[in-house]
Design a protein around this motif. Sequence first.
Motif, PDB file in Angstrom:
ATOM      1  N   ARG A  49     100.917  74.788  -9.394  1.00  0.00           N
ATOM      2  CA  ARG A  49     100.204  73.544  -9.709  1.00  0.00           C
ATOM      3  C   ARG A  49     100.634  72.427  -8.761  1.00  0.00           C
ATOM      4  O   ARG A  49      99.806  71.599  -8.347  1.00  0.00           O
ATOM      5  N   ASP A  53      98.223  70.319  -6.274  1.00  0.00           N
ATOM      6  CA  ASP A  53      98.223  68.859  -6.179  1.00  0.00           C
ATOM      7  C   ASP A  53      98.455  68.420  -4.736  1.00  0.00           C
ATOM      8  O   ASP A  53      97.815  67.477  -4.246  1.00  0.00           O
ATOM      9  N   VAL A 282     106.607  65.711 -11.616  1.00  0.00           N
ATOM     10  CA  VAL A 282     105.350  66.427 -11.379  1.00  0.00           C
ATOM     11  C   VAL A 282     104.899  67.215 -12.600  1.00  0.00           C
ATOM     12  O   VAL A 282     103.747  67.666 -12.647  1.00  0.00           O
ATOM     13  N   ARG A 285     102.938  64.045 -14.027  1.00  0.00           N
ATOM     14  CA  ARG A 285     102.108  63.187 -13.169  1.00  0.00           C
ATOM     15  C   ARG A 285     101.936  63.848 -11.808  1.00  0.00           C
ATOM     16  O   ARG A 285     102.874  64.421 -11.263  1.00  0.00           O
ATOM     17  N   SER A 286     100.763  63.769 -11.243  1.00  0.00           N
ATOM     18  CA  SER A 286     100.501  64.364  -9.939  1.00  0.00           C
ATOM     19  C   SER A 286     101.382  63.746  -8.870  1.00  0.00           C
ATOM     20  O   SER A 286     101.599  62.532  -8.842  1.00  0.00           O
ATOM     21  N   ASP A 289      99.600  60.967  -7.136  1.00  0.00           N
ATOM     22  CA  ASP A 289      99.611  59.681  -7.848  1.00  0.00           C
ATOM     23  C   ASP A 289     100.957  58.983  -7.672  1.00  0.00           C
ATOM     24  O   ASP A 289     101.017  57.770  -7.446  1.00  0.00           O
TER      25      ASP A 289
END
Length: 368
Positions: A49, A53, A282, A285-286, A289
């Motif tokens: 993931r 991202d 992470v 939150r990405s 971002d």
Amino acid sequence: MFDDLDTDRRPLVLVWEVTQACGLACRHCRADAKPQRHPDELTTAEGKRLLEDAAAFGDGQLVVLSGGDPLARDDLTELVAYGDDLGLRMTITPSGTRSLTPERVRDLGDAGIARMALSLDGPTRERHDAFRGEESYADTVAAARAARDAGIPLQVNTTVCADTVDDLPAIRDRVRELGAVLWSVFFLVPVGRGRVLDPVSPQRAEDAMAWLHEVSEEERFGVKTTEAPFYRRVGIQRAEAGEADGAAGRRGGVTAGRGFAFVSHTGEVYPSGFLPESAGDVRERSVVDVYRNSDLFESLRDPDGFSGKCGACEFRHVCGGSRSRAYAATGDPTGSDPLCPYVPEGYDGPLPERQRGGDGGDSPEPAD
């Protein structure tokens, strides 16, 4: 590539510390690595993931798989292949151990590794192993040759401190002999085990920067500095003095949070592995971002907001000073870099502690 990169939107370099486990216990280790993997490391699924991202930053995002020793993870080639399939430029910084066999190197190349970086901190077995406190020279050189045989471009990383600075000319010769495409010269930041080592003085660092510019002009491999962005200021000044064309100095540089981001083994996002102040996680939150919108990262991309002589320096937008070293010295990542000896004309504010007493009596630049 950097000239066209909007560092407000994406980093040039995204490092993922996939593990802190390592079979070595080098004296200067930032991670203070241990033999066992941490139970809260990002899982394979979480790692994928993160790579998804990272791909959202844009085409060809550079990802460095770091450690510890990345080879301590049994899903390493799976992660490399997954990132490669996403269009990421996957690179790796493995430790020089016996586990880095020619077969493992070939497997990494087959999975999609675009570059391998190995650490060489001395030109001979005796010097390298004495500095690291570990026997890793022979395995490092063997891995470098295996990378060449597998067609993987090689980068050599070297730590510069009082113990190694005199060896730089001889290390340069080894970099050439190994056929490296890039020599990354890292100027010590006193974090992790590196706190017990002595850095070079500001004047010695300045002289080394001028010498490294000469090396970059003479050698076929590239030269870059890590945690020493005033290399670019020195390049500009050499050009103004008619000593070089100054191309390296005219470009803006990568510093912590500005073109650079670091994800820890447990998912914390830092501006650098040497600036351990988290801006996010992470898992929550990405990374995109966090990089684009966190207060910490935004402050590090604003050299006009830096304090001390770094904030007053006319070279602040092409240099900006090492934010990691400022943080290590003062606890303030927007403070002045104590390794840089340059004082802007007309500046009469406070100076970093190390500059108040001169250069410490160090000898001049590395001599051939």
